[in-house]
Design a protein around this motif. Structure first.
Motif, PDB file in Angstrom:
ATOM      1  N   THR A  89       0.862  -1.145  -0.010  1.00 37.57           N
ATOM      2  CA  THR A  89       0.072   0.095   0.013  1.00 37.57           C
ATOM      3  C   THR A  89       1.003   1.200  -0.051  1.00 37.57           C
ATOM      4  OG1 THR A  89      -1.773  -1.091   1.285  1.00 37.57           O
ATOM      5  CG2 THR A  89      -1.780   1.322   1.357  1.00 37.57           C
ATOM      6  N   VAL A  90       0.519   2.195  -0.838  1.00 35.90           N
ATOM      7  CA  VAL A  90       1.372   3.300  -0.869  1.00 35.90           C
ATOM      8  C   VAL A  90       0.374   4.565  -0.519  1.00 35.90           C
ATOM      9  CG1 VAL A  90       2.577   5.062  -2.519  1.00 35.90           C
ATOM     10  CG2 VAL A  90       2.978   2.709  -2.684  1.00 35.90           C
ATOM     11  N   LYS A  91       0.609   5.286   0.846  1.00 35.66           N
ATOM     12  CA  LYS A  91      -0.336   6.230   1.006  1.00 35.66           C
ATOM     13  C   LYS A  91       0.471   7.584   0.800  1.00 35.66           C
ATOM     14  CE  LYS A  91      -3.339   7.565   4.820  1.00 35.66           C
ATOM     15  NZ  LYS A  91      -3.566   7.024   6.314  1.00 35.66           N
ATOM     16  N   VAL A  92      -0.372   8.471   0.038  1.00 35.32           N
ATOM     17  CA  VAL A  92       0.251   9.820  -0.049  1.00 35.32           C
ATOM     18  C   VAL A  92      -0.583  10.698   0.545  1.00 35.32           C
ATOM     19  CG1 VAL A  92       0.429  11.598  -2.161  1.00 35.32           C
ATOM     20  CG2 VAL A  92       0.622   9.195  -2.689  1.00 35.32           C
ATOM     21  N   ILE A  93       0.037  11.538   1.377  1.00 31.46           N
ATOM     22  CA  ILE A  93      -0.788  12.582   2.191  1.00 31.46           C
ATOM     23  C   ILE A  93      -0.123  13.948   1.939  1.00 31.46           C
ATOM     24  CG2 ILE A  93      -1.132  13.365   4.641  1.00 31.46           C
ATOM     25  CD1 ILE A  93      -0.428  10.318   5.634  1.00 31.46           C
ATOM     26  N   VAL A  94      -1.187  14.805   1.663  1.00 29.65           N
ATOM     27  CA  VAL A  94      -0.857  16.065   1.212  1.00 29.65           C
ATOM     28  C   VAL A  94      -1.425  16.993   2.307  1.00 29.65           C
ATOM     29  CG1 VAL A  94      -1.024  18.021  -0.369  1.00 29.65           C
ATOM     30  CG2 VAL A  94      -0.752  15.720  -1.082  1.00 29.65           C
ATOM     31  N   THR A  95      -0.797  17.907   3.111  1.00 28.28           N
ATOM     32  CA  THR A  95      -1.228  18.955   3.857  1.00 28.28           C
ATOM     33  C   THR A  95      -0.875  20.355   3.597  1.00 28.28           C
ATOM     34  OG1 THR A  95       0.583  19.202   5.623  1.00 28.28           O
ATOM     35  CG2 THR A  95      -0.518  17.244   5.628  1.00 28.28           C
ATOM     36  N   ARG A  96      -1.500  21.479   4.196  1.00 24.70           N
ATOM     37  CA  ARG A  96      -1.430  22.492   4.008  1.00 24.70           C
ATOM     38  C   ARG A  96       0.094  23.144   4.232  1.00 24.70           C
ATOM     39  NH1 ARG A  96      -5.222  26.159   2.139  1.00 24.70           N
ATOM     40  NH2 ARG A  96      -7.156  24.692   3.120  1.00 24.70           N
ATOM     41  N   GLY A  97       0.773  22.319   5.151  1.00 26.19           N
ATOM     42  CA  GLY A  97       2.082  22.498   5.547  1.00 26.19           C
ATOM     43  C   GLY A  97       1.904  23.095   7.206  1.00 26.19           C
ATOM     44  N   VAL A  98       3.130  23.537   7.641  1.00 26.39           N
ATOM     45  CA  VAL A  98       3.457  24.208   8.945  1.00 26.39           C
ATOM     46  C   VAL A  98       2.884  25.501   9.053  1.00 26.39           C
ATOM     47  CG1 VAL A  98       5.043  24.678  10.575  1.00 26.39           C
ATOM     48  CG2 VAL A  98       5.583  22.761   9.203  1.00 26.39           C
ATOM     49  N   GLY A  99       2.080  25.736  10.091  1.00 28.48           N
ATOM     50  CA  GLY A  99       1.532  26.977  10.266  1.00 28.48           C
ATOM     51  C   GLY A  99       1.249  27.333  11.718  1.00 28.48           C
ATOM     52  N   GLY A 100       1.130  28.532  11.957  1.00 31.08           N
ATOM     53  CA  GLY A 100       0.991  28.994  13.473  1.00 31.08           C
ATOM     54  C   GLY A 100      -0.331  28.621  14.185  1.00 31.08           C
ATOM     55  N   ARG A 101      -0.549  29.166  15.125  1.00 30.32           N
ATOM     56  CA  ARG A 101      -1.786  28.688  16.092  1.00 30.32           C
ATOM     57  C   ARG A 101      -2.993  29.259  15.516  1.00 30.32           C
ATOM     58  NH1 ARG A 101      -4.670  31.149  20.079  1.00 30.32           N
ATOM     59  NH2 ARG A 101      -5.697  29.485  21.456  1.00 30.32           N
ATOM     60  N   GLY A 102      -4.068  28.761  15.392  1.00 32.16           N
ATOM     61  CA  GLY A 102      -5.303  29.540  14.759  1.00 32.16           C
ATOM     62  C   GLY A 102      -5.730  28.676  13.479  1.00 32.16           C
TER      63      GLY A 102
END
Length: 292
Positions: A89-102
């Motif tokens: 199984t190959v899982k690809v995860i895409v997030t908006r990235g590192v961000g601050g609080r809120g």
């Protein structure tokens, strides 16, 4: 029983396991994912996964560099080839990235891309499956036209539904929305066969529009000269079906032998010939197409 090998993980192209605690995917579920089948050293449905990923990223305003993703995936596949890992199984995860609080997304955040490979020795897409035994979950899916269809990281409803049973005799749980429409299983889409055609729920307000579900609609059912009706489905429709199948892109298609409804009543399904025809069509598709 042998201990499964630890997964191989790349984060933004580097082989490592550490993810920032400030990543918005962790903090808010602000991201998307795809679960792909590695079959004979390739990802036969990758073009469909990539298309859905692009569509969802655009809908949610998440920047996605396709060229960079492809390059990192090529590198990962080369490592797998060198290690003689051909199935998994190959899982690809895409997030908006590192961000601050809120909750407010940062305009300067750099997208995080995670590739995780879970190796196995199974050929799940073409293997003949033992029919599944499923139950109706008490947990329901909330309706939201903006999120519906997308495979976003907010999967707590599915997690809570899957936590409802621990026995090995139950293979999956069927999930309804808050209007009692059948939507999907916890990790599969569902089709029912009745009156000479396949029916699958409309996913305009809840659920994940799966890659295998779309492949059945576009390619596999037409190969079997069977039409597919996409429309709301009730639990009574499922109980009265001639055949019921579950599908996802990692495990292919699987017939359902029985369903226990919310009152504990057992409903059995004796037919599976049309499901088997779809399984054969899937096997032929994998041999003829999908070469990434």
């Amino acid at each position: 029983m042998s201990t499964p090998a630890p997964p191989l993980i790349w984060i933004n192209g580097k082989q490592r396991h550490q993810l920032s605690a400030l990543d918005r995917g962790l903090a808010y579920g602000d991201g998307l994912f795809e679960t792909c089948r590695l079959h004979d050293g390739r990802l036969p449905l990758w073009s469909r996964h990539l298309q859905r990923l692009q569509t969802s990223a655009a809908a949610f305003g998440i920047e996605l560099n396709i060229i960079q993703l492809q390059a990192w995936l090529d590198t990962a596949l080369a490592v797998l080839d060198d290690a003689a890992i051909a199935h998994g199984t190959v899982k690809v995860i895409v997030t908006r990235g590192v961000g601050g609080r809120g909750y407010r997304p940062s305009q300067s955040a750099a997208t995080t891309i995670v590739l995780a490979v879970f190796a196995d020795n199974l050929e799940l897409l073409t293997a003949s499956h033992v029919p599944a035994h499923i139950r109706v979950c008490a947990m329901t899916l909330g309706r939201n036209r903006i999120l519906a269809g997308h495979k976003h990281l907010n999967r707590l409803e599915n997690v809570l539904a899957r936590a409802e049973w621990q026995d090995d005799a139950t293979d999956e749980g069927l999930m309804l929305d808050d209007c009692a429409n059948v939507i999907e299983a916890t990790a599969h889409n569902i089709f029912i066969y009745r009156d000479g055609c396949w029916h699958t729920p409309a996913l305009t307000e809840a659920g994940v529009a799966g890659v295998m579900r779309q492949l059945i609609i576009d390619e596999l059912a037409p190969c079997c000269n069977v039409s597919v009706i996409v429309a709301p489905i009730t639990l009574l429709d499922v109980c009265r079906a001639d055949e019921v199948l579950l599908c996802n892109s990692n495990r292919g298609v699987r017939s359902v032998a029985s369903l226990v409804d919310g009152s504990g009543v057992l409903h059995q399904f004796s037919g599976c010939q049309h499901t088997q025809r779809l399984a054969v069509a899937l096997s032929n598709f994998l041999q003829d197409k999908g070469s990434y």
